[in-house]
Motif scaffolding. Structure first.
Motif, PDB file in Angstrom:
ATOM      1  N   TYR A 121       0.825  -1.207   0.000  1.00  0.00           N
ATOM      2  CA  TYR A 121       0.000   0.000   0.000  1.00  0.00           C
ATOM      3  C   TYR A 121       0.860   1.258   0.000  1.00  0.00           C
ATOM      4  N   LEU A 122       1.906   1.270   0.807  1.00  0.00           N
ATOM      5  CA  LEU A 122       2.772   2.443   0.888  1.00  0.00           C
ATOM      6  C   LEU A 122       3.578   2.643  -0.391  1.00  0.00           C
ATOM      7  N   ASN A 123       3.881   1.555  -1.103  1.00  0.00           N
ATOM      8  CA  ASN A 123       4.610   1.679  -2.368  1.00  0.00           C
ATOM      9  C   ASN A 123       3.780   2.430  -3.409  1.00  0.00           C
ATOM     10  N   ASN A 124       2.495   2.110  -3.476  1.00  0.00           N
ATOM     11  CA  ASN A 124       1.616   2.770  -4.436  1.00  0.00           C
ATOM     12  C   ASN A 124       0.171   2.613  -3.990  1.00  0.00           C
ATOM     13  N   PRO A 125      -0.335   3.550  -3.185  1.00  0.00           N
ATOM     14  CA  PRO A 125      -1.698   3.406  -2.634  1.00  0.00           C
ATOM     15  C   PRO A 125      -2.780   3.276  -3.696  1.00  0.00           C
ATOM     16  N   SER A 126      -2.620   3.977  -4.827  1.00  0.00           N
ATOM     17  CA  SER A 126      -3.673   3.963  -5.851  1.00  0.00           C
ATOM     18  C   SER A 126      -3.786   2.624  -6.568  1.00  0.00           C
ATOM     19  N   LEU A 127      -2.704   1.827  -6.555  1.00  0.00           N
ATOM     20  CA  LEU A 127      -2.708   0.539  -7.253  1.00  0.00           C
ATOM     21  C   LEU A 127      -2.670  -0.645  -6.280  1.00  0.00           C
ATOM     22  N   PHE A 128      -2.994  -0.388  -5.007  1.00  0.00           N
ATOM     23  CA  PHE A 128      -2.964  -1.482  -4.032  1.00  0.00           C
ATOM     24  C   PHE A 128      -4.035  -2.519  -4.340  1.00  0.00           C
ATOM     25  N   SER A 129      -3.662  -3.784  -4.218  1.00  0.00           N
ATOM     26  CA  SER A 129      -4.608  -4.891  -4.375  1.00  0.00           C
ATOM     27  C   SER A 129      -4.231  -5.988  -3.394  1.00  0.00           C
ATOM     28  N   SER A 130      -5.149  -6.363  -2.534  1.00  0.00           N
ATOM     29  CA  SER A 130      -4.882  -7.377  -1.523  1.00  0.00           C
ATOM     30  C   SER A 130      -4.679  -8.750  -2.153  1.00  0.00           C
TER      31      SER A 130
END
Length: 287
Positions: A29-38
Motif C-alpha cells: 500500500y505504501l509503495n503505491n496506494p492507488s494501485l494497491f490490491s490485496s
C-alpha cells in the motif's frame, strides 16, 4: 479447543500470520496506494518465509482427522460427539483454503480467481463462528463469544475483499483480526484452562458429570460477575493493544522504507508489477 496447548498452538500460527500479512500489505500500500490490491497469501522468494503455510498444509489434515476420530470413538454425551464432528469439518475447510493458496501460486494464478478465494475464506470463517464455544456456557461462553466476534470481523473483511480487493481498510481489519484472534486465544487458554493464571475465585473449565455443557465453576455469584467483567476488560485491553501496535507498525514503515517487505525481489513484487502494468495500460486505453 479443550486445553492450553491447543490454544497456544492457535496463537503460534495466527499471531505471526497476522503480523506478516500486516507487514506485506502495508508495504504494498505504501509503495503505491492507488494501485494497491490485496492478496489471499503473500508469498516470498525464500521458501522458509512461507514455512507457516506449509506447516499448516500438513498439520490441519492431521488435526481434522484427530477430531473426527474423537467424534467416532467418544462415548459421552451426543452434544460433544456432534461438536467434535463440526470442529473437524471446520478444520478441513481451512485446509481446503490452504490448498487453494498453493494451487493459485504453484499452478496458474488465473485458474484460481482471487475473489473466489477471499469469498471461500469468508465462508470458512463463518463456519468456524458456528462451532466456536459450542457447548460452553457461563464465563467460558463469554470468552468464546468474544472470540466469535473476532471471527465475524475476519469473515466480513474477507467477503469485502472478494468484491473490493483494493480496500486497504478491509485488509488492515483482516490482519489485525488475525493478530487479535491469536492473542485472545492465548488469553482464553490461560484464563479458562489453568488454575494458576485463571480468574480469581473460579476454577478452570470443566464438564460436570452427566451434563451437556461445560462451564467455569465459581464459588460465589459475585466471583462469576467479577470474572465476566474482567474478561470484558481484558478484551478491551487486547483490542487497544492490537490497534496501537498496528498503527505504530504502519507508521514506522511509512517513515523507514527499509522496514518494508517485498520491495526488491520475489514473486509478490513481480506479480504486483505485472498487474500494475496491465492496469495502467487499461487506463491509457480508456483515455
Amino acid at each position: 479447543m479443550a486445553s492450553l496447548a491447543s490454544h497456544f498452538s492457535g496463537f503460534l500460527f495466527l499471531f505471526p500470520i497476522g503480523i506478516r500479512r500486516l507487514l506485506c500489505s502495508s508495504s504494498l500500500y505504501l509503495n503505491n496506494p492507488s494501485l494497491f490490491s490485496s492478496k489471499p497469501w503473500y508469498f516470498s522468494n525464500p521458501i522458509w518465509k512461507n514455512l507457516d503455510l506449509y506447516i499448516l498444509s500438513v498439520a490441519l489434515p492431521i488435526a481434522s482427522f484427530s477430531q473426527f476420530f474423537i467424534f467416532l470413538s467418544f462415548s459421552g454425551h451426543p452434544t460433544y460427539r456432534f461438536s467434535f464432528f463440526h470442529q473437524s469439518a471446520s478444520i478441513a475447510l481451512f485446509w481446503a483454503l490452504i490448498i487453494l493458496f498453493l494451487l493459485r501460486e504453484k499452478i496458474d494464478p488465473f485458474l484460481v480467481n482471487e475473489s473466489f478465494v477471499f469469498a471461500f475464506a469468508g465462508i470458512v470463517f463463518l463456519v468456524e463462528y458456528t462451532v466456536i464455544g459450542e457447548g460452553i456456557t457461563g464465563v467460558g461462553g463469554v470468552v468464546y463469544q468474544l472470540l466469535g466476534q473476532l471471527t465475524l470481523v475476519c469473515a466480513g473483511s474477507c467477503l469485502l475483499l472478494s468484491v473490493r480487493p483494493n480496500s486497504f481498510f478491509a485488509e488492515f481489519l483482516l490482519s489485525c483480526g488475525l493478530v487479535f484472534k491469536g492473542t485472545w486465544l492465548l488469553q482464553a487458554g490461560f484464563s479458562l484452562y489453568t488454575d494458576k493464571f485463571g480468574l480469581k475465585g473460579c476454577q478452570k473449565l470443566l464438564v460436570p458429570p452427566g451434563s451437556a455443557n461445560a462451564d467455569v465453576h465459581c464459588e460465589l455469584e459475585d466471583d462469576g460477575s467479577r470474572a465476566v467483567a474482567l474478561v470484558n476488560l481484558l478484551f478491551v485491553v487486547h483490542a487497544i493493544g492490537v490497534l496501537i501496535a498496528g498503527f505504530v507498525l504502519f507508521g514506522l514503515m511509512s517513515s523507514f522504507k527499509n522496514l518494508r517487505c517485498g520491495e526488491k525481489s520475489g514473486p509478490l513484487l513481480a506479480e504486483l508489477e505485472s498487474e500494475n502494468m496491465m492496469h495502467a495500460v487499461h487506463e491509457i486505453e480508456r483515455e
